[in-house]
Design a protein around this motif. Structure first.
Motif, mmCIF file in Angstrom:
data_model
loop_
_atom_site.group_PDB
_atom_site.id
_atom_site.type_symbol
_atom_site.label_atom_id
_atom_site.label_comp_id
_atom_site.label_asym_id
_atom_site.label_seq_id
_atom_site.Cartn_x
_atom_site.Cartn_y
_atom_site.Cartn_z
ATOM 1 N N THR A 141 5.525 3.657 -7.672
ATOM 2 C CA THR A 141 5.515 3.515 -9.133
ATOM 3 C C THR A 141 5.777 2.056 -9.495
ATOM 4 O O THR A 141 5.121 1.491 -10.380
ATOM 5 N N PRO A 150 -6.397 -4.875 -7.232
ATOM 6 C CA PRO A 150 -6.811 -3.728 -6.416
ATOM 7 C C PRO A 150 -5.626 -2.889 -5.916
ATOM 8 O O PRO A 150 -5.716 -1.658 -5.857
ATOM 9 N N ARG A 153 -4.118 -0.937 -8.976
ATOM 10 C CA ARG A 153 -4.991 0.161 -9.412
ATOM 11 C C ARG A 153 -4.979 1.306 -8.406
ATOM 12 O O ARG A 153 -4.984 2.478 -8.774
ATOM 13 N N VAL A 156 -1.931 3.484 -8.937
ATOM 14 C CA VAL A 156 -1.920 4.402 -10.078
ATOM 15 C C VAL A 156 -2.430 5.776 -9.636
ATOM 16 O O VAL A 156 -1.804 6.812 -9.893
ATOM 17 N N ARG A 157 -3.555 5.770 -8.927
ATOM 18 C CA ARG A 157 -4.118 7.056 -8.511
ATOM 19 C C ARG A 157 -3.310 7.671 -7.364
ATOM 20 O O ARG A 157 -3.108 8.883 -7.306
ATOM 21 N N ALA A 160 -0.278 9.452 -8.658
ATOM 22 C CA ALA A 160 -0.558 10.745 -9.293
ATOM 23 C C ALA A 160 -0.664 11.826 -8.223
ATOM 24 O O ALA A 160 -0.168 12.941 -8.397
ATOM 25 N N GLU A 161 -1.279 11.489 -7.099
ATOM 26 C CA GLU A 161 -1.434 12.480 -6.035
ATOM 27 C C GLU A 161 -0.102 12.726 -5.317
ATOM 28 O O GLU A 161 0.224 13.851 -4.962
#
Lengths: 323, 217, 250
Positions: A141, A150, A153, A156-157, A160-161
């Motif tokens: 986080t 890069p 970014r 971020v994904r 979430a996973e």
């Protein structure tokens, strides 16, 4: 043609961009050390995802319900996907994936120490989701705010996973902690073994952390090891208590004045022993990666041969088409 | 599956348990704005609910349920609601009993059970007395069902939205993919299988960076 | 639906589910050990889809017989399984895994195309759900068939060796079970001889194009009740946690 800038002017402009919160992108000028530090961090992160597939992957064949089996395959696959994604991020800095993997296989690259511990019972899978992914999320986080585009970014994904994994692990262990005596024993046994290693995941105490100052100045790292560790402890302790589990630390106490949970001393000797390659599973993890790599050699050769032949055939047909 | 409010958690084992501050951790919560956290399911925040009272009795409308479901996010794509994803097929409201019919994206989607749980939690918070979430396989979900709003959100999240293929396999497998950041079509497929079932990994030559596509199905 | 028809359909669905389960289990063994990272991801993806398909087929068995899918998976012994030996075999090398995947994907593509028109609506719905997913698998394993068949002398040799083992086993996918005729008359399940012809019509030319040649036509196992010893070891691994505590909810 823009006027030539001196290195110092470029560095000043670079640091000003970071101070303004701008992201640094692949083609942008960056100090060599920024590039080096990022490649080191991102590749370590990628290696951790790859090696991290092994301890949990070993339990896919034993998962005790269709749903748990599906969730575990999906989780381990997520880690592989994150690994691929992170290797791409390292490549965007000019690193070659093969070099990075060679360094891992040669035992020269680091990956997260946590994966040098064995998974001994099925509940370890859930405990890893809850504690290890929970700790990883803290770190990741923070990295969503990292200055390199890069990497931030990707985080971020990935976060979430990972959050999904954390919730699945927590759900599983909470269920077991209230389940049959056998399940309760499994859950507690898993916590007993994973508690301290998960606290070590944040790295050595700030005083012993060699890279932190530069990393923080360049916005690659935004919080110190100890600060992140304390955040994690403050959040996870009440959750584990609520599940009815006993944290294996006789000195653990809640400090009313600071509002923090305080743990007993962390065994940093163990940390350094494992990081130097003498943990319970270091050799086994590297052996597994090397075996996969060696066994795959003929496959990669076949891929290369087929790809070059296909391109030759393609060229031939172009030539004949021109006649 | 009918869900009842969960029992309160057992007392902590430590003697000093009274000192445990209650409440959830601050782990990033994909559904943070609207949905209660996992262990907080038993606590329904009536202030956040959106009920209509008539003659002292709670009345739920189907519009209110749809609006609430618009706030339930995909467990792994926290910007995309389940409604925008197109997995919520039908809502029926009978008094304070709600039945939601949904369909999985991919057959092996590991998030299905979590999606059902999030729906239940959200609708109980809305004031439903009981919530049933049924899963149907037909008609089979298609990525064409992702709404325009959903496609915009996917792109903003860094996932290239799937092409609308109308069942045409050629489009499904071979349509042009564009980088979600710069819109360039100068991209290379790196893996038709990604970190989740519904993603593929691409590389944008212009950004010199990898990106993921939400895979057409 | 009369009892005979119900039993026949349940038996067919069970065999189909068992095949998917075994293949998913074997493919998942590669997770973390594949020759390239991309394939760790791809094969785990495929295993997940297959497990999803197995769950759907077991769910349809449950609708017919009331048997819980997890009980079916974790508390049946080898003799009660109806999987084909082809999918029970250990994962072998990458050539074996990919060739098995190709042969099975081609079978599943042909099967699902027919089941999508099944007169039993739940089967038709399930098949329609799975078809596009299967397309991704089939495309993937077809590419590997060519890549390894036409890659190097060694990859070709390994593929041929895999074919020599798999070809006699593949016939079991199409072996008859009691009640098949009923299912066929009702339009619930396709005729397996026709299915086999359609499958052969696709795979034989593809194998030849991939540089794979004649293989022994030794008769393989026919009856799906006959298993290899590999199934026992597979089940011991798969069921050990579940069986360690029968009362537990996992």
């Amino acid at each position: 043609m823009p006027p030539e800038l001196t290195h110092d002017e470029r560095l000043t402009a670079f640091e000003a961009r970071i101070a303004r919160g701008e992201k640094i992108e692949p083609g942008d000028w960056m100090p060599d050390d920024y590039r080096r530090q990022l490649i080191r961090m991102i590749s370590q992160h990628a290696h951790s995802e790859i090696v991290g597939m092994l301890p949990e992957g070993a339990w896919i064949e034993h998962a005790p319900s269709l749903r748990r089996k599906l969730i575990l395959i999906a989780k381990v696959q997520d880690e592989a996907g994150h690994g691929q994604y992170l290797y791409h991020a390292a490549e965007s800095l000019g690193a070659e994936r093969q070099d990075l993997i060679d360094a891992l296989l040669a035992g020269k690259a680091k990956y997260s120490n946590i994966f040098n511990y064995p998974t001994l019972n099925w509940a370890d899978v859930g405990m890893i989701g809850w504690l290890v992914d929970g700790a990883a999320i803290k770190n990741q986080t923070m990295l969503t705010g990292a200055s390199y585009g890069p990497y931030s970014r990707a985080m971020v994904r990935i976060c979430a996973e990972e959050t999904f994994h954390y919730k699945q692990g927590k759900e599983m262990i909470t269920l077991y902690a209230q389940g049959t005596p056998h399940q309760r024993r499994m859950a507690q046994d898993a916590l007993d073994r994973w508690w301290w290693p998960s606290l070590m995941m944040f790295g050595p105490p700030d005083a012993d952390s060699t890279n932190s100052t530069t990393l923080m100045r360049w916005g690659i790292k935004l919080k110190s090891n100890d600060a992140l560790r304390q955040e994690f402890i403050d959040e996870i302790v009440p959750e584990l208590h609520a599940a009815g589990l006993c944290i294996p630390d006789p000195d653990l106490r809640y400090d009313e004045n600071s509002g923090h949970w305080l743990t007993g001393p962390i065994d940093w000797d163990e940390f350094w022993r494992v990081i130097k390659g003498n943990g319970p599973m270091n050799r086994e993890r590297l052996r597994a990666r090397r075996t996969a790599h060696d066994d795959g050699l003929w496959v990669r050769e076949a891929m290369a041969a087929y790809a070059s032949r296909s391109s030759v055939i393609g060229k031939r047909s172009t030539v004949s088409g021109q006649r | 599956m009918v869900v009842k409010l969960s029992p309160s958690p057992p007392a902590p084992p430590h003697s000093g348990a009274q000192a445990v501050p209650q409440g959830e951790g601050n782990f990033p919560e994909p559904n943070a704005p609207t949905s209660p956290l996992p262990a907080g399911e038993g606590r329904v925040d009536m202030a956040a609910a959106n009920p209509t009272w008539s003659e002292g009795r709670l009345t739920l409308t189907s519009d209110a349920v749809w609006a609430a479901l618009h706030e339930v996010m995909d467990p792994e794509i926290p910007v995309l609601s389940l409604v925008d994803l197109g997995v919520v097929r039908e809502v029926t409201v009978s008094g304070d009993v709600v039945t939601v019919t949904m369909t999985p994206t991919f057959s092996g989607c590991p998030a299905l059970v979590e999606m059902q749980r999030l729906i239940e939690v959200r609708l109980l918070a809305l004031g439903a007395a009981s919530v049933a979430v049924n899963t149907v396989l037909a008609p089979a979900w298609s990525s064409d069902w992702i709404s325009d709003e959903g496609r915009r959100k996917l792109k903003a999240f860094g996932l290239a939205p799937p092409p609308v293929h109308g069942g045409d396999v050629q489009i499904m497998l071979f349509d042009v993919v564009r980088c979600p950041r710069c819109n360039s079509d100068d991209v290379l497929v790196r893996n038709t299988f990604g970190s989740t079932l519904c993603r593929a990994i691409y590389y944008c030559n212009r950004c010199q960076d990898a990106f993921e596509q939400f895979k057409p199905l | 639906m009369n009892d005979d028809l119900r039993a026949a359909l349940a038996a067919r669905l069970l065999a189909t589910a068992d095949d998917e389960l075994m293949l998913a289990h074997r493919n998942a063994e590669w997770t973390g050990h594949a020759p390239i990272l991309e394939e760790d991801i791809a094969l785990a993806n495929i295993a997940q889809d297959e497990l999803g398909h197995a769950s759907i087929w077991y769910g349809l068995v449950e609708e017919l017989t009331g048997q819980d899918p997890d009980r079916l998976v974790f508390f049946r012994d080898a003799g009660e399984y109806r999987s084909a030996q082809m999918v029970e075999q250990p994962r072998g090398d990458w050539a074996f895994t990919m060739l098995r995947q190709y042969l099975f994907d081609a079978y599943e593509m042909a099967l699902l195309a027919r089941l999508a028109g099944s007169a039993y609506q739940p089967v038709a719905d399930a098949a329609a759900r799975m078809r596009n997913e299967e397309l991704y698998h089939y495309r993937h394993s077809s590419a590997w068939l060519r890549r390894l068949g036409l890659g190097t002398a060694e990859s070709n040799r390994r593929m041929q060796a895999a074919l020599d083992v798999l070809w006699p086993l593949a016939g079991q996918l199409f072996s008859p079970q009691p009640g098949d005729a009923l299912l066929n008359v009702e339009g619930y399940w396709p005729d397996l001889n026709e299915l086999r012809q359609a499958w052969s019509g696709v795979v034989i030319p593809a194998l030849e194009e991939a540089g794979l040649g004649e293989t022994a036509s030794a008769a393989g196992p026919d009856d799906r009740r006959v298993h290899s010893a590999h199934l026992d070891t597979l089940l011991a691994d798969m069921q050990m946690v579940a069986r360690a505590d029968e009362e537990a909810v996992w």
